[in-house]
Design an enzyme around this catalytic site. Structure first.
Site, PDB file in Angstrom:
ATOM      1  N   ARG A 141       0.812  -1.219   0.000  1.00 13.60           N
ATOM      2  CA  ARG A 141       0.000   0.000   0.000  1.00 13.60           C
ATOM      3  C   ARG A 141       0.847   1.271   0.000  1.00 13.60           C
ATOM      4  O   ARG A 141       0.555   2.210  -0.718  1.00 13.60           O
ATOM      5  CB  ARG A 141      -0.909  -0.013   1.231  1.00 13.60           C
ATOM      6  CG  ARG A 141      -1.939   1.088   1.250  1.00 13.60           C
ATOM      7  CD  ARG A 141      -2.736   1.055   2.534  1.00 13.60           C
ATOM      8  NE  ARG A 141      -1.935   1.372   3.681  1.00 13.60           N
ATOM      9  CZ  ARG A 141      -2.095   0.821   4.887  1.00 13.60           C
ATOM     10  NH1 ARG A 141      -3.028  -0.096   5.080  1.00 13.60           N
ATOM     11  NH2 ARG A 141      -1.325   1.174   5.891  1.00 13.60           N
ATOM     12  N   GLU A 142       1.917   1.305   0.814  1.00 14.17           N
ATOM     13  CA  GLU A 142       2.651   2.559   0.956  1.00 14.17           C
ATOM     14  C   GLU A 142       4.147   2.460   0.650  1.00 14.17           C
ATOM     15  O   GLU A 142       4.738   3.436   0.218  1.00 14.17           O
ATOM     16  CB  GLU A 142       2.420   3.141   2.350  1.00 14.17           C
ATOM     17  CG  GLU A 142       0.938   3.421   2.599  1.00 14.17           C
ATOM     18  CD  GLU A 142       0.665   4.084   3.935  1.00 14.17           C
ATOM     19  OE1 GLU A 142       1.352   5.054   4.258  1.00 14.17           O
ATOM     20  OE2 GLU A 142      -0.257   3.614   4.649  1.00 14.17           O
TER      21      GLU A 142
ATOM     22  N   TRP B 296       7.071   8.366  16.446  1.00 13.48           N
ATOM     23  CA  TRP B 296       7.609   8.223  15.086  1.00 13.48           C
ATOM     24  C   TRP B 296       8.969   8.923  15.049  1.00 13.48           C
ATOM     25  O   TRP B 296       9.986   8.292  14.797  1.00 13.48           O
ATOM     26  CB  TRP B 296       6.617   8.789  14.060  1.00 13.48           C
ATOM     27  CG  TRP B 296       5.595   7.769  13.642  1.00 13.48           C
ATOM     28  CD1 TRP B 296       5.510   7.177  12.418  1.00 13.48           C
ATOM     29  CD2 TRP B 296       4.544   7.171  14.439  1.00 13.48           C
ATOM     30  NE1 TRP B 296       4.484   6.262  12.407  1.00 13.48           N
ATOM     31  CE2 TRP B 296       3.883   6.245  13.617  1.00 13.48           C
ATOM     32  CE3 TRP B 296       4.110   7.334  15.741  1.00 13.48           C
ATOM     33  CZ2 TRP B 296       2.805   5.480  14.077  1.00 13.48           C
ATOM     34  CZ3 TRP B 296       3.042   6.572  16.206  1.00 13.48           C
ATOM     35  CH2 TRP B 296       2.404   5.661  15.383  1.00 13.48           C
TER      36      TRP B 296
ATOM     37  N   GLU C 242      -1.291  -5.908   9.802  1.00 13.03           N
ATOM     38  CA  GLU C 242      -1.368  -4.528  10.305  1.00 13.03           C
ATOM     39  C   GLU C 242      -2.393  -4.424  11.435  1.00 13.03           C
ATOM     40  O   GLU C 242      -2.196  -3.684  12.389  1.00 13.03           O
ATOM     41  CB  GLU C 242      -1.782  -3.610   9.155  1.00 13.03           C
ATOM     42  CG  GLU C 242      -1.956  -2.157   9.539  1.00 13.03           C
ATOM     43  CD  GLU C 242      -2.374  -1.301   8.350  1.00 13.03           C
ATOM     44  OE1 GLU C 242      -2.987  -1.854   7.415  1.00 13.03           O
ATOM     45  OE2 GLU C 242      -2.090  -0.091   8.364  1.00 13.03           O
TER      46      GLU C 242
ATOM     47  N   HIS D 236       2.726  -5.928   7.847  1.00 12.19           N
ATOM     48  CA  HIS D 236       3.259  -4.815   8.634  1.00 12.19           C
ATOM     49  C   HIS D 236       4.032  -5.432   9.803  1.00 12.19           C
ATOM     50  O   HIS D 236       3.454  -6.130  10.613  1.00 12.19           O
ATOM     51  CB  HIS D 236       2.092  -4.034   9.239  1.00 12.19           C
ATOM     52  CG  HIS D 236       1.762  -2.760   8.540  1.00 12.19           C
ATOM     53  ND1 HIS D 236       1.274  -2.712   7.274  1.00 12.19           N
ATOM     54  CD2 HIS D 236       1.815  -1.473   8.974  1.00 12.19           C
ATOM     55  CE1 HIS D 236       1.051  -1.435   6.948  1.00 12.19           C
ATOM     56  NE2 HIS D 236       1.377  -0.666   7.970  1.00 12.19           N
TER      57      HIS D 236
HETATM   58  C1  BGC Z   1       1.170   3.105   7.946  1.00 13.49           C
HETATM   59  C2  BGC Z   1       1.730   2.809   9.302  1.00 13.49           C
HETATM   60  C3  BGC Z   1       2.163   4.108   9.882  1.00 13.49           C
HETATM   61  C4  BGC Z   1       0.906   4.874  10.087  1.00 13.49           C
HETATM   62  C5  BGC Z   1       0.976   6.127  10.859  1.00 13.49           C
HETATM   63  C6  BGC Z   1      -0.039   3.928   8.142  1.00 13.49           C
HETATM   64  O1  BGC Z   1      -0.727   4.236   7.008  1.00 13.49           O
HETATM   65  O2  BGC Z   1       0.956   1.972   7.197  1.00 13.49           O
HETATM   66  O3  BGC Z   1       2.383   1.691   9.511  1.00 13.49           O
HETATM   67  O4  BGC Z   1       3.005   4.057  10.952  1.00 13.49           O
HETATM   68  O5  BGC Z   1       0.195   5.068   8.895  1.00 13.49           O
HETATM   69  O6  BGC Z   1       0.148   5.994  11.843  1.00 13.49           O
END
Ligand code: BGC
Length: 918
Positions: free
Chosen positions: A482-483, A551, A787, A805
């Site tokens: 996805r990201e 983070w 996730e 994840h």
């Molecule tokens: C990601 C996470 C990330 C989060 C932030 C998500 O979309 O996949 O793993 O840390 O956004 O909260």
């Protein structure tokens, strides 16, 4: 020979041919037949062409890694030999030799030009509202807006002289592949990797000695969009760094007669687009095999109708040699099955959620179109189900057949996160033999192994490992589908487990370079690194800051995790300034900002607020299950877990980062800083206790995760700890022994229980298999870490989330440490403890960990009247072994010994068996 040296590395690699550190790091390991072996001295001599450039002299020291080169300046392109001598405490002596080759150390070493093909610019996809994307689910792509990959062709002629050595130095704006004289060069994937391009773009170094010949040669560099101009992240924004593909390559050829030629990309290059009609890391790749191109890197290919290129002045200042292990295909296997779904579609089931691609064999008519759509899930009936939401995340490879007999397709300019593939348009019946599954990852060495008598825990560790390898592709990512983004929080949570499973030294060193480069002037550490525009404020983030607690704290947590695991102060030294600036950012924010609606504060509270980080948006205890539901609509909404915990979580991390900074300062001898940050920490602790902890040790919100964080970071005053622990245990029990922790608190959940005398509760959670729990996913057939705990519902219905994840897999480290019993007491396991906690539920467990000193092993097995432990202690380390339980007699290597339960038994290197008789 009883004493041997092995694993000689320079900058973490064995015999690297392209490093550009001016002071590379040397390391080695030792084995010895004798027990209790310690290195007493070492000596390194580095030379090139017989000339010594560094002689360390004999250094009386036991350090065997992180030895910094300290000779005369190393020269670009030169090969060096390092001769190592090591002495030990038994009077033994060993020698070994390693080599390394320098890459281009200075921008002025580049004599070639950046070239840009004639091309249409990549379509600049505008930003799109994140919430709309969440609502719309999957957003299809307008494929017309995709641009083809470009090929840059270069011909050169070499004199009729014998070639001694030849190297190519190459990189691109986009992802590239090099072919010379008809052959692909090297086995690297996704080059040049994913970094903060404007300030840090890696180039690769290739040994091309065997690829070039006297006379006519040709080179072809193919470049696809990649991270440079392709679409990225959840919002699918393109053109993060620019909208045009470009390339640069410098060839250096040394002849046997001692002469040398340097040449490469310049205005003689030609360009065209070819069979790759588009190549995007998220959308996928489309290949039209009817467009012939295989011969274009051959010298006699006719390029008369190709376009000219544009020479560009992009400079060389940001170019650095690739550091650490490159991305490669690290494993290949056959799919588990190919089946026809109830809907009549062909589905390839690889059997494993992973990151990579498939190689497909195919035969059919010219122009036939085959598509390969990748997903991590199928529905309950086995039909294709796409599990992603987001924009342009098609994960679809398309192949148009040439019709020329047996064809093989392997998409080289993309990768996917998947287990299943829907195959459409395949001529005939596809079988397992028609596909090879290729696992793509940074080529990291596996260092940890775990097994025990409960197969479910073994599967859990395997799942953790798979999620780790799928998310270590050039940078640490959140998920491979996805990201594919370097979410800093996910690494912060998982770093310690990552370091058990694989040798992460070079990989994280490189990524931390990016983090330092991405740090904002005011000290903020972005939520993702490399910090793509797609994630700047106004995109995924609420509010205007670039960071979030938990983070940004990767800035302190990761260097500390590396130092503890690998023992090299370099990890702290390199990052200390960044750590400090991060803590100063938090301190400044806390001091200068007040939460909205704080009303009329008393002086006392106003003063307190200076030590509480409670403004701006934060992801909080992200995905804590009970608060991941929107209270108004009842919809599952991750963002709600942020809103309901972001008032308290940041202050916890303020304390944690400050404590790590103070400890790092202590290690580095920055004693003024130690004082400064210890006193800051005291103030944070007081403020937290005064604001949030009541008489009974209770917090304002009844959430497991908040108790875990407050207890772990010592934010609860001593006398109130029992109250807080009882509350935490009560919350767990009320939840039927199921966890309710999010990303930020989960790494500490089991530790906090264990440290406070409730390992029974920790084990209840670990062995739980009702949702939410680790073994729930295992029970539901998971092959990776999900996730969300409830990714597949009890009735088998899959939901639309990522199934890969690693964050919740951070329990892996606790299992090594508690079940295996291995704990570093001195950084790098110079001294460690083996103190297994044999859970009632287990009869045996075994771990192996390949530390920087060599292999550590711990195995225990219990029977009705004894427990047996076998331990391996590598050379140059010592260990304290504790035999679990209250045993009447202890046998040590077969002999009964006096044993003190509080002190354990201290040993040097060697193999030991201990038996505790009840
Ligand atoms: C990601 C996470 C990330 C989060 C932030 C998500 O979309 O996949 O793993 O840390 O956004 O909260």
């Amino acid at each position: 020979m009883s004493f041997d040296l092995y694993d000689l590395t320079c900058d973490y690699l064995e015999s690297p041919i392209g490093i550009d550190s001016k002071n590379p790091l040397f390391a080695w390991k030792m084995v010895c037949e004798k027990s209790n072996t310690i290195q007493t001295a070492w000596k390194i001599q580095v030379s090139s062409d017989g000339v010594t450039v560094w002689d360390s002299g004999k250094v009386d020291d036991c350090q065997s890694f992180g030895i910094i080169y300290a000779g005369t300046p190393l020269e670009s392109g030169k090969c060096y030999i390092w001769h190592l001598q090591v002495w030990n405490n038994h009077g033994d002596f060993a020698v070994a030799e390693g080599c390394f080759e320098m890459a281009l150390l200075y921008p002025s070493d580049w004599v070639v030009k950046w070239v840009e093909p004639t091309q249409l610019p990549a379509y600049n996809e505008p930003s799109m509202d994140f919430h709309k994307i969440m609502k719309d689910g999957f957003v299809e792509l307008d494929k017309i807006k995709m641009q083809p990959a470009q090929m840059i062709r270069y011909t050169f002629s070499l004199p009729m002289k014998e070639i001694n050595r030849a190297r190519a130095y190459a990189t691109a704006h986009g992802i590239y592949q090099l072919d010379i004289n008809g052959d692909k060069i090297g086995d690297l994937e996704l080059t040049p990797g994913n970094t903060e391009y404007p300030v840090y773009l890696q180039y690769q170094v290739y040994d091309i000695t065997k690829n070039i010949i006297s006379g006519k040669n040709a080179l072809c560099m193919t470049v696809g969009d990649g991270w440079y101009c392709g679409k990225v992240g959840l919002v699918g924004r393109s053109c993060q760094y620019g909208d045009r593909i470009a390339g640069i390559f410098q060839l250096e050829v040394e002849f046997v007669d001692g002469t040398k030629q340097i040449f490469g990309s310049d205005d003689t290059c030609k360009s065209t687009d070819g069979p790759i009609r588009y190549a995007d890391l998220f959308v996928g790749q489309k290949y039209d095999a009817t467009i012939e191109c295989r011969a274009c890197s051959k010298p006699d290919f006719d390029d008369a109708d190709w376009n000219s290129v544009f020479v560009k002045d992009y400079g060389y200042d940001n170019l650095r040699a690739e550091f650490g292990e490159p991305v490669k295909v690290c494993e290949e296997f056959k799919p588990k099955a190919v089946y026809k779904s109830p809907r009549g579609e062909w589905i390839v089931d690889t059997g494993q959620i992973m990151a990579g691609r498939v190689r497909m064999r195919i035969k059919g008519e010219k122009g036939n179109v085959v598509t390969l759509e990748h997903t991590e899930t199928v529905d309950k009936e086995g039909n294709y189900l796409y599990n992603m939401f987001g924009r342009f995340i098609n994960q679809t490879d398309t192949y148009i057949l040439s019709g020329k007999g047996d064809e093989v397709y392997e998409p080289r300019f993309t990768f996917h996160g998947f287990r299943y593939i829907r195959v459409t348009g395949y001529p005939g019946i596809p079988t397992k033999d028609d596909f090879d599954v290729q696992v793509i990852q940074s080529d990291l060495v596996k260092t940890g192994e775990f097994s025990c008598s409960d197969e479910r825990l073994n599967q859990l560790q395997r799942n953790i490992f798979w999620s780790q390898r799928s998310n270590m592709i050039s940078i640490p990512t959140d998920c491979p589908q996805r990201e594919k983004a370097g979410w800093t929080g996910d690494v912060q949570v998982f770093a310690r487990t990552a370091c058990f499973n694989m040798d992460m030294r070079a990989f994280f060193t490189r990524w931390l370079r990016n983090v330092r480069l991405a740090q904002k002037d005011d000290g903020q550490i972005p939520i993702v690194v490399p910090y793509w525009k797609a994630y700047h404020p106004g995109g995924v983030l609420h509010g205007n800051t670039h960071t979030s607690s938990g983070w940004g704290d990767v800035a302190t947590v990761l260097p500390w995790a590396l130092y503890t695991a690998y023992g090299d102060k370099q990890f702290l030294l390199e990052n200390y300034e960044m750590m400090k600036r991060w803590v100063e950012y938090i301190r400044y924010t806390a001091r200068t900002e007040l939460p909205e609606n704080s009303g009329n504060l008393t002086d006392e509270r106003r003063e307190r607020m200076k030590y509480l980080w409670n403004t701006n948006f934060h992801f909080g205890d992200w995905l804590a299950p009970s608060v991941t539901v929107d209270p108004e609509t009842g919809d599952v909404s991750p963002i709600y877990s942020a809103f309901s915990t972001m008032d308290i979580v940041p202050s916890c991390f303020f304390a944690y980062s400050t404590q790590l900074l103070a400890t790092a300062a202590q290690e580095l001898g920055h004693y003024k800083d130690v004082e400064e940050y210890e006193s800051l920490l005291k103030n944070i602790k007081h403020a937290f206790a005064d604001e949030y902890v009541d008489e009974q040790g209770h917090l304002p919100k009844e959430l497991q995760g908040l108790y875990v964080l407050a207890l772990k970071f010592s934010l609860i005053p001593k006398e109130k700890i029992p109250g807080a622990v009882s509350k935490l245990v009560a919350l767990i029990e009320e939840n039927e022994n199921r966890l309710d922790t999010g990303f930020m608190s989960i790494p500490f959940l089991l530790d906090v229980l264990q440290d406070n005398g409730r390992i029974d509760v920790a084990y209840n959670l670990l062995f739980q298999d009702k949702c939410p729990s680790w073994l729930y996913a295992v029970k539901m057939g998971a092959t990776s870490i999900w996730e969300a705990w409830q990714a597949i519902l009890e009735d088998g219905t899959p939901t639309i989330v990522s199934y890969n994840h690693y964050a919740f897999g951070c329990v892996g480290e606790w299992m090594y440490r508690t079940i295996g019993g291995l704990k570093a007491m001195k950084p790098g396991y110079k001294h460690f403890v083996i103190s297994p906690n044999p859970a009632e539920q287990l009869t045996w467990a075994e771990i192996k960990y390949d530390s920087v000193h060599g292999s550590i092993g711990s195995m225990w097995k219990k029977s009705e009247d004894d427990i047996c432990i076998e331990v391996n202690v590598p050379v140059n380390t010592t260990a304290t072994i504790f035999v679990p339980g209250k045993n009447n007699r202890i046998l040590f290597n077969g002999k009964e010994i006096n044993y003190d339960y509080n002190k354990g038994i201290m040993v040097g290197s060697g193999a030991y068996t201990l038996i505790g008789k009840i």
